[in-house]
Scaffold this motif. Structure first.
Motif, PDB file in Angstrom:
ATOM      1  N   GLU A  77      14.104  -2.047  80.440  1.00 28.18           N
ATOM      2  CA  GLU A  77      13.198  -0.915  80.187  1.00 28.18           C
ATOM      3  C   GLU A  77      13.903   0.107  79.302  1.00 28.18           C
ATOM      4  O   GLU A  77      15.126   0.222  79.329  1.00 28.18           O
ATOM      5  CB  GLU A  77      12.757  -0.247  81.501  1.00 28.18           C
ATOM      6  N   TRP A  78      13.099   0.823  78.532  1.00 29.38           N
ATOM      7  CA  TRP A  78      13.661   1.934  77.756  1.00 29.38           C
ATOM      8  C   TRP A  78      14.139   2.995  78.741  1.00 29.38           C
ATOM      9  O   TRP A  78      13.548   3.175  79.810  1.00 29.38           O
ATOM     10  CB  TRP A  78      12.620   2.500  76.793  1.00 29.38           C
ATOM     11  N   ALA A  79      15.221   3.683  78.383  1.00 26.61           N
ATOM     12  CA  ALA A  79      15.852   4.608  79.319  1.00 26.61           C
ATOM     13  C   ALA A  79      16.220   5.917  78.625  1.00 26.61           C
ATOM     14  O   ALA A  79      17.373   6.349  78.632  1.00 26.61           O
ATOM     15  CB  ALA A  79      17.083   3.951  79.947  1.00 26.61           C
ATOM     16  N   LYS A  80      15.210   6.545  78.034  1.00 28.26           N
ATOM     17  CA  LYS A  80      15.380   7.811  77.313  1.00 28.26           C
ATOM     18  C   LYS A  80      16.118   8.865  78.136  1.00 28.26           C
ATOM     19  O   LYS A  80      16.944   9.605  77.627  1.00 28.26           O
ATOM     20  CB  LYS A  80      13.971   8.343  76.992  1.00 28.26           C
ATOM     21  N   GLU A  81      15.788   8.904  79.421  1.00 22.69           N
ATOM     22  CA  GLU A  81      16.303   9.961  80.297  1.00 22.69           C
ATOM     23  C   GLU A  81      17.724   9.702  80.801  1.00 22.69           C
ATOM     24  O   GLU A  81      18.316  10.553  81.443  1.00 22.69           O
ATOM     25  CB  GLU A  81      15.337  10.160  81.476  1.00 22.69           C
ATOM     26  N   ARG A  85      21.861  10.027  73.938  1.00 26.33           N
ATOM     27  CA  ARG A  85      21.765   9.233  72.708  1.00 26.33           C
ATOM     28  C   ARG A  85      20.344   8.750  72.457  1.00 26.33           C
ATOM     29  O   ARG A  85      19.560   8.635  73.393  1.00 26.33           O
ATOM     30  CB  ARG A  85      22.680   8.004  72.816  1.00 26.33           C
ATOM     31  N   LYS A  86      20.057   8.439  71.195  1.00 24.60           N
ATOM     32  CA  LYS A  86      18.756   7.841  70.881  1.00 24.60           C
ATOM     33  C   LYS A  86      18.802   6.332  71.096  1.00 24.60           C
ATOM     34  O   LYS A  86      19.883   5.738  71.154  1.00 24.60           O
ATOM     35  CB  LYS A  86      18.358   8.166  69.441  1.00 24.60           C
ATOM     36  N   ASN A  87      17.614   5.709  71.257  1.00 18.95           N
ATOM     37  CA  ASN A  87      17.512   4.238  71.264  1.00 18.95           C
ATOM     38  C   ASN A  87      18.318   3.582  72.384  1.00 18.95           C
ATOM     39  O   ASN A  87      19.120   2.679  72.139  1.00 18.95           O
ATOM     40  CB  ASN A  87      17.990   3.650  69.926  1.00 18.95           C
ATOM     41  N   VAL A  88      18.101   4.004  73.606  1.00 16.34           N
ATOM     42  CA  VAL A  88      18.839   3.429  74.739  1.00 16.34           C
ATOM     43  C   VAL A  88      17.871   2.646  75.625  1.00 16.34           C
ATOM     44  O   VAL A  88      16.813   3.146  75.984  1.00 16.34           O
ATOM     45  CB  VAL A  88      19.506   4.532  75.592  1.00 16.34           C
ATOM     46  N   PHE A  89      18.229   1.399  75.932  1.00 16.22           N
ATOM     47  CA  PHE A  89      17.490   0.693  76.982  1.00 16.22           C
ATOM     48  C   PHE A  89      18.432   0.218  78.065  1.00 16.22           C
ATOM     49  O   PHE A  89      19.654   0.178  77.879  1.00 16.22           O
ATOM     50  CB  PHE A  89      16.611  -0.437  76.439  1.00 16.22           C
ATOM     51  N   LEU A 101      22.297  -0.191  76.744  1.00 15.13           N
ATOM     52  CA  LEU A 101      22.628  -0.679  75.404  1.00 15.13           C
ATOM     53  C   LEU A 101      22.004   0.261  74.394  1.00 15.13           C
ATOM     54  O   LEU A 101      20.885   0.777  74.620  1.00 15.13           O
ATOM     55  CB  LEU A 101      22.125  -2.107  75.210  1.00 15.13           C
ATOM     56  N   GLN A 102      22.702   0.478  73.291  1.00 15.08           N
ATOM     57  CA  GLN A 102      22.271   1.509  72.342  1.00 15.08           C
ATOM     58  C   GLN A 102      22.713   1.173  70.926  1.00 15.08           C
ATOM     59  O   GLN A 102      23.790   0.601  70.721  1.00 15.08           O
ATOM     60  CB  GLN A 102      22.879   2.854  72.771  1.00 15.08           C
ATOM     61  N   SER A 103      21.854   1.523  69.964  1.00 17.86           N
ATOM     62  CA  SER A 103      22.216   1.503  68.548  1.00 17.86           C
ATOM     63  C   SER A 103      21.527   2.682  67.884  1.00 17.86           C
ATOM     64  O   SER A 103      20.390   3.011  68.233  1.00 17.86           O
ATOM     65  CB  SER A 103      21.762   0.204  67.879  1.00 17.86           C
ATOM     66  N   ASP A 104      22.187   3.300  66.931  1.00 22.12           N
ATOM     67  CA  ASP A 104      21.545   4.381  66.176  1.00 22.12           C
ATOM     68  C   ASP A 104      20.467   3.845  65.237  1.00 22.12           C
ATOM     69  O   ASP A 104      19.614   4.598  64.779  1.00 22.12           O
ATOM     70  CB  ASP A 104      22.587   5.141  65.344  1.00 22.12           C
ATOM     71  N   ILE A 105      20.517   2.544  64.963  1.00 19.78           N
ATOM     72  CA  ILE A 105      19.612   1.965  63.963  1.00 19.78           C
ATOM     73  C   ILE A 105      18.384   1.399  64.664  1.00 19.78           C
ATOM     74  O   ILE A 105      18.472   0.474  65.471  1.00 19.78           O
ATOM     75  CB  ILE A 105      20.354   0.884  63.148  1.00 19.78           C
ATOM     76  N   ASP A 106      17.218   1.979  64.341  1.00 26.05           N
ATOM     77  CA  ASP A 106      15.978   1.683  65.086  1.00 26.05           C
ATOM     78  C   ASP A 106      15.640   0.188  65.122  1.00 26.05           C
ATOM     79  O   ASP A 106      15.339  -0.360  66.172  1.00 26.05           O
ATOM     80  CB  ASP A 106      14.794   2.440  64.481  1.00 26.05           C
ATOM     81  N   PHE A 107      15.665  -0.473  63.952  1.00 25.85           N
ATOM     82  CA  PHE A 107      15.200  -1.879  63.953  1.00 25.85           C
ATOM     83  C   PHE A 107      16.166  -2.778  64.716  1.00 25.85           C
ATOM     84  O   PHE A 107      15.753  -3.770  65.328  1.00 25.85           O
ATOM     85  CB  PHE A 107      14.929  -2.396  62.532  1.00 25.85           C
TER      86      PHE A 107
END
Ligand code: I3P
Length: 126
Positions: A77-81, A85-89, A101-107
């Motif tokens: 699941e996405w885990a914004k909270e 950082r941006k783009n964390v699930f 897991l996270q990446s700054d790059i959206d795609f």
């Protein structure tokens, strides 16, 4: 002596670098510690290597094992909270391990999210 591997273990679906933080082990919270990980997704598991791909390959030859995550019964699941950082699930395993897991790059993060979600959805739930 021959080593026989199940076919599914040979079928790498996706691999690449992401930022990774393990935040729980068997349901027990861990201190968050982000690091770069070489990540290998196959049909029923994800392997996390601390090292570069080159290092991971040579460590496999010497018997050094990556952290292996069984996707049977896992959730994604996405885990914004859970992070600034941006783009964390988050992946939560049946055994109560939690990984961000996270990446700054959206795609890049979208591709990984869908690849892992598809793998989980194809597996039996237990
Ligand atoms: C943590 C570190 C993490 C941060 C976390 C901090 O501090 O800065 O990068 O997570 O925030 O607690 P420390 O290194 O002292 O343990 P994010 O980068 O994901 O925000 P958190 O406690 O709000 O999860």
């Amino acid at each position: 002596k021959d080593v026989i591997l199940p076919l599914e273990q040979l079928m790498v679906e996706k691999e690449g670098y992401l930022q990774k933080a393990k935040i729980a082990d068997g349901g027990k919270k861990l201190r968050k510690n982000w690091s770069t990980s070489w990540i290998v997704l196959s049909s029923r598991k994800i392997e996390f290597y601390k090292e570069s791909k080159q290092q991971a390959v040579s460590n496999v030859k010497t018997g050094h094992k990556p952290e292996s995550v069984d996707l049977c019964g896992a959730h994604i699941e996405w885990a914004k909270e859970k992070s600034s950082r941006k783009n964390v699930f988050q992946i939560t395993t049946a055994s109560g391990n939690e990984f961000l897991l996270q990446s700054d790059i959206d795609f890049i993060i979208l591709d990984w999210f869908h690849a892992i979600k598809n793998a989980i959805d194809r597996l039996p739930k237990d």
